[in-house]
Write an enzyme that holds these catalytic residues in place. Structure first.
Site, PDB file in Angstrom:
ATOM      1  N   GLY A   1       3.438   9.881  33.137  1.00 38.63           N
ATOM      2  CA  GLY A   1       4.860  10.420  32.811  1.00 38.63           C
ATOM      3  C   GLY A   1       5.033   9.795  31.248  1.00 38.63           C
ATOM      4  N   HIS A   2       6.271  10.127  30.842  1.00 39.55           N
ATOM      5  CA  HIS A   2       6.770   9.487  29.385  1.00 39.55           C
ATOM      6  C   HIS A   2       8.113   8.850  29.737  1.00 39.55           C
ATOM      7  CE1 HIS A   2       5.307  13.618  27.692  1.00 39.55           C
ATOM      8  NE2 HIS A   2       3.949  12.908  27.943  1.00 39.55           N
TER       9      HIS A   2
ATOM     10  N   THR B   1      11.822  10.986  32.361  1.00 35.83           N
ATOM     11  CA  THR B   1      12.172  12.280  32.784  1.00 35.83           C
ATOM     12  C   THR B   1      11.188  13.755  32.769  1.00 35.83           C
ATOM     13  OG1 THR B   1      12.677  12.795  30.560  1.00 35.83           O
ATOM     14  CG2 THR B   1      14.414  12.304  31.879  1.00 35.83           C
ATOM     15  N   HIS B   2       9.590  13.112  32.283  1.00 39.35           N
ATOM     16  CA  HIS B   2       8.577  14.090  32.296  1.00 39.35           C
ATOM     17  C   HIS B   2       7.524  13.810  33.180  1.00 39.35           C
ATOM     18  CE1 HIS B   2      10.253  14.560  27.937  1.00 39.35           C
ATOM     19  NE2 HIS B   2      10.846  15.072  28.482  1.00 39.35           N
ATOM     20  N   MET B   3       7.086  14.743  34.071  1.00 36.87           N
ATOM     21  CA  MET B   3       5.983  14.059  35.286  1.00 36.87           C
ATOM     22  C   MET B   3       5.067  14.933  35.483  1.00 36.87           C
ATOM     23  SD  MET B   3       9.423  13.500  37.181  1.00 36.87           S
ATOM     24  CE  MET B   3      10.561  13.120  36.429  1.00 36.87           C
TER      25      MET B   3
END
Ligand SMILES: Cc1cc2nc3c(=O)[nH]c(=O)nc-3n(C[C@H](O)[C@H](O)[C@H](O)COP(=O)(O)OP(=O)(O)OC[C@H]3O[C@@H](n4cnc5c(N)ncnc54)[C@H](O)[C@@H]3O)c2cc1C
Ligand code: SF4
Length: 497
Positions: free
Chosen positions: A273-274, A431-433
């Site tokens: 992720g980020h 929020t990014h996966m």
């Protein structure tokens, strides 16, 4: 169709059943419907008309975010991870930021597994991205709607000599109402419900909302359909003659596979992720983070170091939740709420985690590596210095155990050496996966082949960012759409069936 109205046993049939209506599902569905396939998209979340999006952030989270925005991943720094749950998936509540898949990220993938380069040539990704950008009117944020939060970031980045630019977003007629994360109330953000799903429906596809798919039907080693539970209490069974496409996100897709005993390959492993941290800074003139383009400016100069910075617009209630005093002091802070700016740093973390499916529900474990924490520390330092250089009277880094307020750049500069190395000290959200059903030619290393086909079950495809071998370091929606478009094309062409 609304699953809230389904109370009995509904039986459906189609060529391709798509699970999930976010950017991945919508893109695959659109290509397939245009190619003449009978497509049904199943979506667990509700359908919302844009006029119904609430203005306050907490109501929006309750209605359109998974777990009301309270999903938390566990590890050495437990943090919330946010996902949309609605027709259109994350695209209806996200910042509308569009980034092309960086060439250097693609090259890493191909270096590691040359079969990816053969199955998904760069030129095809590039051309698919051109089309997406055209369809979604991706353009740099207009100065007229940027608003002070975004304009100040440009000033701070300029002072530090960092490469920066207006964010390119998928909007049309954006008036800078600052409500992207609650759902644009005017439909100015070109989310999937208004674009690719509508286009798929115009070509004969159907979308069934409020139906949670729990079963994948497999007969003779081939995916044959899905079974879902409608929010109205009924069940939906859909026979799919050609393919089942999983596009339920990098968290829910592996859960669906595991729940159905499809544990082939590294399913659920390799989660990336980020993690993002944010900072607020106090300016003499009003900023009003709840006005202007929600996310209109970014600093790109440190992307190759794994750091990206973005201006962050918040709803007023969410902005207030960031304040930490009490009583009279809190009242004073609320009075001056309009003077705060808010920006975030997004880290391309090297750490890998795993998604589990205990009791049929997703659980995510993820820990930052020491090098990720160093990167995070650098990010916080740069955010603070940039805000002070832009004219903030002081910033509050939001790092436990460090200064609550910093007014001098020299102090902020020391953060890179002095800042805590315990990741729990930082305020983070993810929020990014990516990466939980990685593509790969070797069945022991990939859940799907480089052409999106499941290694063990024919007719089963994964179209979302579960298949990405790594994270990308940039906002992923457009790359997800490009790859899902190519996935849809492969199914339409009947390759490998
Ligand atoms: C607050 C926020 C801001 C963001 N900002 C940006 C941004 O500005 N730019 C950007 O590029 N990215 C952004 N992102 C990330 C981006 O939205 C996601 O990467 C993207 O939406 C992922 O697309 P997807 O189709 O893979 O999954 P999703 O968008 O998560 O869609 C999956 C859909 O599947 C449904 N689903 C899941 N399980 C089931 C099931 N069993 N049955 C039926 N349906 C199911 C879900 O309800 C969901 O609607 C943001 C995300 C959030 C949360
Ligand atoms: S900034 Fe406002 S008008 Fe623009 S897309 Fe977002 S919510 Fe809509």
């Amino acid at each position: 169709m609304d699953g809230a109205a389904v109370r009995g046993r509904e039986k459906l049939a189609c060529d391709v059943a798509v699970v999930g209506s976010g950017p991945a599902g919508a893109s695959a569905a659109r290509v397939l419907a245009r190619a003449g396939a009978r497509v049904i998209v199943f979506e667990e979340g509700p359908f919302a008309r844009f006029r119904d999006f609430p203005s306050d952030g907490f109501t929006a989270m309750a209605k359109f975010y998974r777990d009301m925005g309270a999903s938390v991943l566990m590890g050495n720094a437990p943090m919330p991870f946010l996902q949309g749950r609605a027709v259109g998936g994350g695209s209806v509540i996200n910042g509308a930021i569009s980034w092309r898949l960086p060439r250097d990220v693609y090259d890493e993938w191909v270096l590691n597994d040359p079969a990816i380069g053969d199955a998904i040539p760069w030129d095809e990704i590039d051309a698919a991205t051109d089309e997406i950008e055209k369809d979604l009117n991706v353009l740099p944020t207009d100065d007229a709607v940027a608003g002070p939060n975004n304009l100040l970031m440009a000033k701070g980045a300029e002072a530090l000599g960092l490469e920066h630019r207006r964010i390119s977003r998928y909007t049309r007629g954006c008036r800078g109402l600052g409500r992207c994360l609650q759902g644009c109330p005017e439909g100015n953000r070109l989310s999937m419900d208004l674009t690719y799903l509508a286009d798929a429906c115009a070509h004969g596809a159907r979308v069934l909302s409020s139906v949670e798919v729990g079963g994948i039907l497999v007969r003779d080693g081939r995916a044959a359909g899905i079974v879902g539970r409608a929010s109205g209490g009924g069940t939906v069974t859909c026979e799919a003659g050609r393919a089942v496409v999983l596009a339920a996100s990098a968290v829910q897709t592996p859960v669906l596979l595991m729940k159905n005993g499809l544990r082939h390959g590294p399913v659920g492993l390799g989660f990336q992720g980020h993690p993002g941290t944010s900072m607020i800074g106090w300016f003499g003139d009003p900023v009003r983070v709840w006005t202007g383009a929600t996310q209109g400016h970014e600093v790109t100069g440190m992307r190759k170091e794994g750091l990206k910075f973005e201006a962050l617009g918040y709803d007023i209630a969410v902005a207030a939740a960031r304040l930490k005093s009490a009583g009279r002091a809190f009242a004073e802070e609320i009075r001056a709420l309009d003077h705060w700016a808010a920006w975030g740093a997004c880290v391309r973390a090297k750490g890998r985690g795993r998604v589990g499916a205990g009791f049929g529900r997703a659980s995510v474990r993820f820990s930052l590596l020491p090098e990720d924490v160093f990167r995070l520390r650098r990010g916080v330092r740069v955010l603070g210095e940039m805000m002070l250089a832009a004219g903030a009277e002081f910033v509050t880094p939001g790092v436990h155990g460090w200064h609550d307020k910093v007014a001098q750049r020299a102090v902020m500069a020391r953060f890179e050496e002095e800042g805590p190395l315990d990741p729990r000290a930082y305020t983070m959200v993810l929020t990014h996966m990516f990466g939980t059903c990685r593509m790969g030619a070797d069945p022991s290393k990939g859940v799907v082949r480089p052409d999106f086909r499941h290694h063990a079950v024919d007719g089963l495809y994964v179209a979302d960012s579960s298949v990405f071998p790594t994270n990308t370091g940039v906002n992923p929606q457009t790359s997800i759409m490009a790859l899902a478009t190519i996935c849809g094309r492969r199914i339409a062409a009947g390759t490998g069936q």
